[in-house]
Motif scaffolding. Structure first.
Motif, PDB file in Angstrom:
ATOM      1  N   SER A  33      41.885  48.210  29.924  1.00  0.00           N
ATOM      2  CA  SER A  33      42.466  46.828  29.186  1.00  0.00           C
ATOM      3  C   SER A  33      41.570  45.784  29.474  1.00  0.00           C
ATOM      4  CB  SER A  33      43.503  47.239  29.997  1.00  0.00           C
ATOM      5  OG  SER A  33      44.617  45.987  29.567  1.00  0.00           O
ATOM      6  N   GLU A  34      41.852  44.799  28.709  1.00  0.00           N
ATOM      7  CA  GLU A  34      40.505  43.724  29.063  1.00  0.00           C
ATOM      8  C   GLU A  34      41.368  42.959  30.075  1.00  0.00           C
ATOM      9  OE1 GLU A  34      40.033  41.358  25.202  1.00  0.00           O
ATOM     10  OE2 GLU A  34      39.321  43.546  24.049  1.00  0.00           O
ATOM     11  N   ASP A  35      42.362  43.033  30.432  1.00  0.00           N
ATOM     12  CA  ASP A  35      42.606  41.999  31.710  1.00  0.00           C
ATOM     13  C   ASP A  35      43.115  42.492  33.094  1.00  0.00           C
ATOM     14  OD1 ASP A  35      45.290  43.736  31.201  1.00  0.00           O
ATOM     15  OD2 ASP A  35      46.856  42.654  31.747  1.00  0.00           O
ATOM     16  N   ILE A  36      41.986  44.288  33.139  1.00  0.00           N
ATOM     17  CA  ILE A  36      41.903  44.506  34.188  1.00  0.00           C
ATOM     18  C   ILE A  36      40.560  43.920  34.534  1.00  0.00           C
ATOM     19  CG2 ILE A  36      41.486  46.837  35.409  1.00  0.00           C
ATOM     20  CD1 ILE A  36      43.570  47.779  33.408  1.00  0.00           C
ATOM     21  N   VAL A  37      40.001  44.348  36.429  1.00  0.00           N
ATOM     22  CA  VAL A  37      38.465  43.300  37.074  1.00  0.00           C
ATOM     23  C   VAL A  37      37.693  45.201  36.691  1.00  0.00           C
ATOM     24  CG1 VAL A  37      38.758  43.069  38.966  1.00  0.00           C
ATOM     25  CG2 VAL A  37      39.705  41.859  38.842  1.00  0.00           C
ATOM     26  N   LYS A  90      43.119  35.513  36.312  1.00  0.00           N
ATOM     27  CA  LYS A  90      42.503  35.762  34.910  1.00  0.00           C
ATOM     28  C   LYS A  90      41.277  36.034  34.721  1.00  0.00           C
ATOM     29  CE  LYS A  90      40.162  32.175  31.687  1.00  0.00           C
ATOM     30  NZ  LYS A  90      39.890  30.681  31.870  1.00  0.00           N
ATOM     31  N   VAL A  91      41.020  37.361  33.654  1.00  0.00           N
ATOM     32  CA  VAL A  91      40.401  37.887  33.447  1.00  0.00           C
ATOM     33  C   VAL A  91      39.916  38.149  32.298  1.00  0.00           C
ATOM     34  CG1 VAL A  91      39.430  40.787  33.228  1.00  0.00           C
ATOM     35  CG2 VAL A  91      41.041  39.948  35.563  1.00  0.00           C
ATOM     36  N   GLU A  92      38.587  37.481  31.394  1.00  0.00           N
ATOM     37  CA  GLU A  92      37.464  37.985  30.571  1.00  0.00           C
ATOM     38  C   GLU A  92      36.525  38.399  30.461  1.00  0.00           C
ATOM     39  OE1 GLU A  92      36.674  33.015  29.760  1.00  0.00           O
ATOM     40  OE2 GLU A  92      37.190  33.094  31.748  1.00  0.00           O
ATOM     41  N   ALA A  93      36.087  38.544  29.263  1.00  0.00           N
ATOM     42  CA  ALA A  93      34.556  39.840  28.648  1.00  0.00           C
ATOM     43  C   ALA A  93      33.703  38.200  29.601  1.00  0.00           C
ATOM     44  CB  ALA A  93      34.672  40.116  27.627  1.00  0.00           C
TER      45      ALA A  93
END
Length: 126
Positions: free
Chosen positions: A48-52, A120-123
């Motif tokens: 998932s994109e919201d995972i570190v 917040k987590v971003e690519a």
């Protein structure tokens, strides 16, 4: 709060190797060993994109020291602290890797326990 971390097999293996080489404190070692025991392993494309994880820009709020900071987590060979690029195996990354936005983690850093929130987590493509 997640009841387990979610990591790619590559990150899982890298953390296991870090533990084997005794690169962390005893408190961190115990915590990481427990987290790996319960970890969910997925393929990179299924993460998932919201995972570190590696190659993500992550904003963390440190509730213990009352500050917010943005980190870019990169492979160990690409670490450049002056450019805000931290190894995925650095102390701060190991504390939050596998967790997702909204999680608050109590972590046994070498200098003492701290409460860290993932804001917040971003690519990140560097």
């Amino acid at each position: 709060m997640s009841n387990h971390i979610t990591v790619t097999t590559g990150i899982y293996d890298a953390i296991k190797d870090t533990l084997r080489r005794k690169k962390v404190s005893i408190g961190e070692e115990k915590r990481l060993t427990e987290e790996l025991r319960n970890a969910k392993q997925v393929r990179r494309r299924d993460l998932s994109e919201d995972i570190v994880t590696v190659n993500r820009k992550v904003t963390l709020k440190d509730h213990t020291q009352d500050f917010e900071h943005e980190y870019i987590f990169v492979p160990s060979t690409r670490e450049k602290l002056k450019k805000n690029k931290y190894s995925i195996l650095s102390n701060i990354a190991l504390a939050v890797v596998g967790y997702k936005v909204g999680d608050i983690i109590d972590w046994p850093f070498k200098e003492g326990n701290r409460k860290i929130e993932i804001v917040k987590v971003e690519a990140w493509e560097g």
